[in-house]
Design a protein around this motif. Structure first.
Motif, mmCIF file in Angstrom:
data_model
loop_
_atom_site.group_PDB
_atom_site.id
_atom_site.type_symbol
_atom_site.label_atom_id
_atom_site.label_comp_id
_atom_site.label_asym_id
_atom_site.label_seq_id
_atom_site.Cartn_x
_atom_site.Cartn_y
_atom_site.Cartn_z
ATOM 1 N N GLY A 166 4.923 -27.560 27.856
ATOM 2 C CA GLY A 166 6.181 -26.868 28.150
ATOM 3 C C GLY A 166 7.436 -27.546 27.639
ATOM 4 N N VAL A 167 7.448 -27.908 26.357
ATOM 5 C CA VAL A 167 8.648 -28.543 25.817
ATOM 6 C C VAL A 167 9.586 -27.556 25.137
ATOM 7 C CG1 VAL A 167 7.736 -30.871 25.597
ATOM 8 C CG2 VAL A 167 7.365 -29.241 23.745
ATOM 9 N N ILE A 168 9.187 -26.285 25.077
ATOM 10 C CA ILE A 168 10.096 -25.267 24.558
ATOM 11 C C ILE A 168 10.153 -24.114 25.540
ATOM 12 C CG2 ILE A 168 10.103 -25.669 22.053
ATOM 13 C CD1 ILE A 168 7.678 -23.780 21.880
ATOM 14 N N GLY A 169 11.268 -23.420 25.525
ATOM 15 C CA GLY A 169 11.406 -22.276 26.414
ATOM 16 C C GLY A 169 12.623 -21.483 26.005
ATOM 17 N N PRO A 170 12.776 -20.278 26.567
ATOM 18 C CA PRO A 170 13.973 -19.512 26.239
ATOM 19 C C PRO A 170 15.198 -20.153 26.878
ATOM 20 C CG PRO A 170 12.563 -18.308 27.778
ATOM 21 C CD PRO A 170 11.882 -19.596 27.493
ATOM 22 N N VAL A 171 16.258 -20.311 26.106
ATOM 23 C CA VAL A 171 17.513 -20.802 26.663
ATOM 24 C C VAL A 171 18.604 -19.779 26.384
ATOM 25 C CG1 VAL A 171 16.834 -23.211 26.287
ATOM 26 C CG2 VAL A 171 18.274 -22.083 24.615
ATOM 27 N N MET A 172 19.668 -19.845 27.153
ATOM 28 C CA MET A 172 20.783 -18.914 27.079
ATOM 29 C C MET A 172 20.299 -17.488 27.379
ATOM 30 S SD MET A 172 23.147 -21.100 26.475
ATOM 31 C CE MET A 172 24.636 -20.221 26.028
ATOM 32 N N PRO A 182 15.360 -28.179 25.846
ATOM 33 C CA PRO A 182 16.596 -28.345 26.598
ATOM 34 C C PRO A 182 17.640 -29.148 25.807
ATOM 35 C CG PRO A 182 14.702 -28.904 27.952
ATOM 36 C CD PRO A 182 14.192 -28.675 26.570
ATOM 37 N N TRP A 183 18.894 -28.805 26.005
ATOM 38 C CA TRP A 183 20.033 -29.494 25.395
ATOM 39 C C TRP A 183 19.950 -29.537 23.882
ATOM 40 C CZ3 TRP A 183 18.772 -30.670 30.380
ATOM 41 C CH2 TRP A 183 19.824 -30.560 31.293
ATOM 42 N N TYR A 580 10.890 -38.411 28.768
ATOM 43 C CA TYR A 580 12.116 -38.041 28.061
ATOM 44 C C TYR A 580 12.588 -39.228 27.247
ATOM 45 C CZ TYR A 580 12.102 -34.769 31.978
ATOM 46 O OH TYR A 580 11.750 -33.852 32.912
ATOM 47 N N ALA B 67 13.285 -30.788 38.146
ATOM 48 C CA ALA B 67 12.027 -30.500 37.441
ATOM 49 C C ALA B 67 10.893 -31.327 38.037
ATOM 50 C CB ALA B 67 12.181 -30.800 35.952
ATOM 51 N N THR B 73 8.634 -27.653 34.415
ATOM 52 C CA THR B 73 9.112 -28.377 33.241
ATOM 53 C C THR B 73 10.635 -28.331 33.168
ATOM 54 O OG1 THR B 73 9.008 -26.430 31.819
ATOM 55 C CG2 THR B 73 7.023 -27.805 31.937
ATOM 56 N N LEU B 74 11.182 -29.324 32.473
ATOM 57 C CA LEU B 74 12.624 -29.346 32.259
ATOM 58 C C LEU B 74 13.058 -28.112 31.465
ATOM 59 C CD1 LEU B 74 15.253 -30.958 32.603
ATOM 60 C CD2 LEU B 74 14.729 -32.128 30.469
ATOM 61 N N SER B 75 12.189 -27.653 30.560
ATOM 62 C CA SER B 75 12.484 -26.435 29.775
ATOM 63 C C SER B 75 12.746 -25.247 30.695
ATOM 64 C CB SER B 75 11.309 -26.070 28.866
ATOM 65 O OG SER B 75 11.201 -26.967 27.821
ATOM 66 N N TYR B 78 16.103 -25.804 32.569
ATOM 67 C CA TYR B 78 17.218 -25.618 31.643
ATOM 68 C C TYR B 78 17.354 -24.145 31.251
ATOM 69 C CZ TYR B 78 20.223 -26.389 27.576
ATOM 70 O OH TYR B 78 21.248 -26.357 26.676
ATOM 71 N N GLY B 79 16.221 -23.479 31.082
ATOM 72 C CA GLY B 79 16.232 -22.062 30.728
ATOM 73 C C GLY B 79 16.930 -21.224 31.788
#
Lengths: 582, 179
Positions: A166-172, A182-183, A580, B67, B73-75, B78-79
């Motif tokens: 889970g290191v990517i996800g939808p943001v905004m 994130p960030w 991190y 998280a 997850t942090l993702s 943050y999402g």
């Protein structure tokens, strides 16, 4: 008995078990509903709306998340539905980088195919502001290009749900929505395990491997370099797909010929490295068993798994086998044993590994995997990259005669071949450990209990008078589950095999892409594994320690498994990694 | 004028404030909040809301604690934090000025009020003054169309605004702070 549901799809009556989606029900009726975000068993979220159907309800409904209901009358192909889908595609295209000619997924892009099939005539039907993103190519394994992303979230689902990373996800939100870390951090700054499963599920060209083919071309054309290549077990089970051969076609002989025609000076086989790994790993297991070492011992062939363990389960580092992975072992031998035999300065040898794996690119760069300032492996390319090189070189793959690997490190047993499928390393290790421990011949070498694509498999194997409890798991998500139960004391094993990718290396992040429509009707993992188990069954030798070139290697150079020289060249160590980056 | 909780220093740099700069009680409060919601389905939303209450924003270190505490997850954190406008990643000013750009306010000239605020405060919309006193943001309809054009400063509501009223209003808050 499960309750059955009767419904009509485009006038065809079908009966499906309760809980079946309209999308799956349509498949049984022979009706194809287009999808973009849907991926069987991984992602069904109704996000792309391509699978909309008319059920007589007020608005079209997404078939992938619509459960089939009794008496339902579904229409999938009305003028309104066709227009709806076409407009959706035009809207997707309005914010999509349409450089199809040079796109890595051209001719293998689900969006491109759908536009063609649904007759989208104008790629610029909606003109307006488009998002512009910087390509993230910092990772040694994975390139992310959000300009091509269609926000289907298949990568997000596989990364978080299947791999527990889970290191990517939808943001905004809204038009600004992007799939990111994130960030705005780069993938390389995150605890990404480089497995590349995100690439395998991407319908478009938003995710692809870091292409290292130019490095290989450069080495091949450098007259001062002696270029040695080695393909992994799983590569031969899938390479043919890139040339239109049916899934599960084993093309070991053609692959060997193709590598020679590309101009490699020596074509060795990672299967040999796999046999060598078994020699060391089985010895390590026996040592741990007899001298009270840390158990369960866990395999270390999969670099995605290793990084996952170092990052998310560092308390299991002492359990990891100290064995380098097969291609690293072969690389280390190429620059020592082979260099000496052939009278070549190791500095002039370039070792190229062809791997089903993107994490191997990261692994090859680990500073501890080398000797005397030389990396064991210099360049890693994936199965897909090898296919591109073969095409670029104008080699007609399908017409190639079968060739052989070069001697010294080209022979392999069936045990080495099955490394490419989940359970294969376990089975290969058991074949050798059994004979080491009992001193008697293992008659039936097939350990069926550890075969198959289930995420977690358990078995108790009788080795002499000992009961050895083993577990095999594939996907880091399943590894997390298994390790949690070991940590909690609920489960006790002697030996565990972990592969980062679901189904093992045959389904690795560097393997030929299989689109969602094909994945919906066949199990890639099973089909490709068949090629490997088929080769194993036909091999005259099926136990690693019977490999004559392995015997020669120990007699001439390594002395015996676990010797000092073997430890120096074939074993490694691990260290905890932060979740991190600071 | 309601006092806003300040977790974060007025520093507008990206740099995250360190634990030592922060009131450790706030972190204790966050831990209790996480503990109370941990086993709830969908705990992330109420915990983020609570964290925003405690700290005035949800900076990186707070999101990491959430998280870890909720086992997501942090993702994901943050999402959600970037999806909803109610969450702010950066510290907000002591006074948050929200100018309504809803249809009624917009036709009544709220854009020129917003422009004037930006000019007086010398910051672009969506940012905070260097001294950490004012955050200027545009909002959707506040539901006070009868008073259009409208803005709020924390919980104070100002209606039927004209750009020339802006300097006086801002001065009032600057003075209040000085007292």
């Amino acid at each position: 008995m499960e309750k059955m549901i009767n419904l009509t799809i485009d006038g065809i009556s079908v009966e499906v078990p309760q809980g079946t989606s309209v999308l799956e029900a349509a498949r049984t009726a022979g009706v194809h509903i287009p999808t973009l975000c849907y991926l069987k068993d991984i992602n069904a979220i109704g996000a792309c709306r391509m699978c909309v159907v008319d059920t007589g309800a007020r608005a079209p409904q997404a078939a992938c998340v619509l459960p089939a209901a009794e008496g339902m009358n579904v229409k999938t192909n009305t003028p309104a539905i066709r227009k709806y889908r076409k407009t959706l595609l035009e809207l997707v295209l309005s914010n999509h980088d349409k450089k199809c000619l040079s796109c890595i997924r051209s001719t293998n892009c689900e969006l491109q195919q759908m536009c063609r099939e649904l007759g989208v005539e104008d790629g610029d039907a909606f003109k307006g502001v488009a998002n512009e993103y910087k390509v993230d190519d910092v990772s040694p394994s994975i390139v992310r290009d959000n300009n091509k992303c269609i926000l289907c979230r298949r990568c997000v689902a596989v990364c978080s749900k299947v791999q527990a990373v889970g290191v990517i996800g939808p943001v905004m939100r809204g038009f600004k929505t992007a799939i990111e870390s994130p960030w705005g951090l780069k993938l390389n700054d995150m605890a990404c395990i480089n497995c590349g499963q995100c690439i395998n599920v991407c319908p478009v060209g938003a995710l692809h491997e870091k292409d290292d083919t130019q490095k290989v071309w450069d080495a091949l054309s450098d007259p001062t370099k002696h270029v040695v290549v080695q393909p992994a077990p799983a590569v031969r089970a899938a390479l043919g797909e890139e040339f239109g051969l049916p899934m599960g076609t084993s093309c070991t002989g053609k692959m060997a010929t193709a590598l020679k025609r590309l101009g490699f000076d020596k074509v060795f086989d990672t299967d040999f490295g796999a046999d060598l790994t078994i020699m060391e790993e089985a010895n390590e297991l026996v040592e741990r068993l007899t001298s009270g070492g840390t158990l369960p011992m866990i395999t270390s062939c999969s670099p995605g798994w290793i990084k996952f363990c170092e990052t998310y389960y560092p308390d299991f580092i002492p359990n990891l086998s100290s064995c380098k992975s097969p291609h690293e072992m072969l690389g280390a031998m190429a620059k020592s044993y082979y260099a000496r035999k052939a009278g070549i300065d190791p500095k002039d040898i370039v070792v190229v590994s062809v791997m089903p794996c993107t994490a191997k690119k990261f692994e090859a760069g680990r500073p501890e995997l080398g000797h005397d300032g030389l990396a064991d492996v210099d360049i890693v390319i994936t199965t897909r990259e090898l296919a591109r090189m073969i095409k670029e070189a104008g080699i007609n793959f399908n017409l190639l005669p079968d060739g052989d690997f070069d001697s010294l490190m080209g022979e392999s047993t069936g045990a080495g071949v099955i490394f490419g499928a989940t359970g294969g390393v376990m089975e290969a290790a058991l074949r050798t450990a059994y004979e080491t421990i009992t001193g008697s011949t293992l008659e039936n070498v097939n350990f069926e209990a550890v075969r198959g694509v289930e995420g977690i498999k358990e078995a108790t194997v009788k080795v002499g008078d000992q009961d050895v409890s083993v577990a095999v798991c594939s996907s880091t998500g399943c590894a997390a589950k298994l390790l949690d139960s070991v940590r909690a004391g609920e489960k006790k094993y002697t030996f565990i095999e972990v592969m980062a990718c679901p189904g093992g290396c045959v389904n690795g992040g560097g393997q030929p892409i299989v689109n969602a429509d094909v994945r919906a009707v066949c199990d890639v993992r099973t089909e490709r594994a068949k090629a490997l188990y088929g080769e194993d069954a036909q091999k005259p030798l099926r136990k690693s320690h019977d490999n004559t070139e392995i015997k020669q290697l120990y007699a001439d150079f390594l002395e015996k498994p676990g010797s000092h020289v073997a430890h120096t060249l074939l074993h490694t160590s691990y260290a905890a990694r932060p979740l991190y980056k600071d | 004028m309601r006092e806003r909780a300040h977790a974060c220093s007025g520093n507008q740099e990206e740099e995250e404030p360190s634990m030592s700069q922060m009131d450790s009680n706030k972190y204790e409060e966050l831990r209790k909040l996480i503990e109370a919601h941990k086993d709830w389905p969908g705990a992330l939303m109420p915990v983020l809301q609570g964290a925003q209450e405690i700290f005035g924003c949800v900076p990186e270190d707070v999101q990491k604690i959430i998280a870890e505490g909720l086992g997501v997850t942090l993702s994901e954190v943050y999402g959600v934090a970037t999806f909803y406008a109610q969450f702010s990643l950066q510290p907000k000013g002591e006074y948050v000025i929200s100018v309504c750009l809803g249809t009624a306010c917009y036709v009544k000239g709220s854009q020129s009020v917003l422009d004037k605020l930006s000019e007086v405060l010398q910051i672009p919309v969506g940012s905070t003054t260097a001294d950490g006193k004012f955050t200027l943001q545009a909002t959707r309809c506040l539901g006070a169309c009868g008073l259009a054009p409208v803005m709020t400063i924390n919980s104070d509501v100002y209606g039927r605004l004209t750009p020339d009223q802006v300097p006086g209003i801002i001065a009032k808050y600057r003075e209040a702070q000085a007292e």
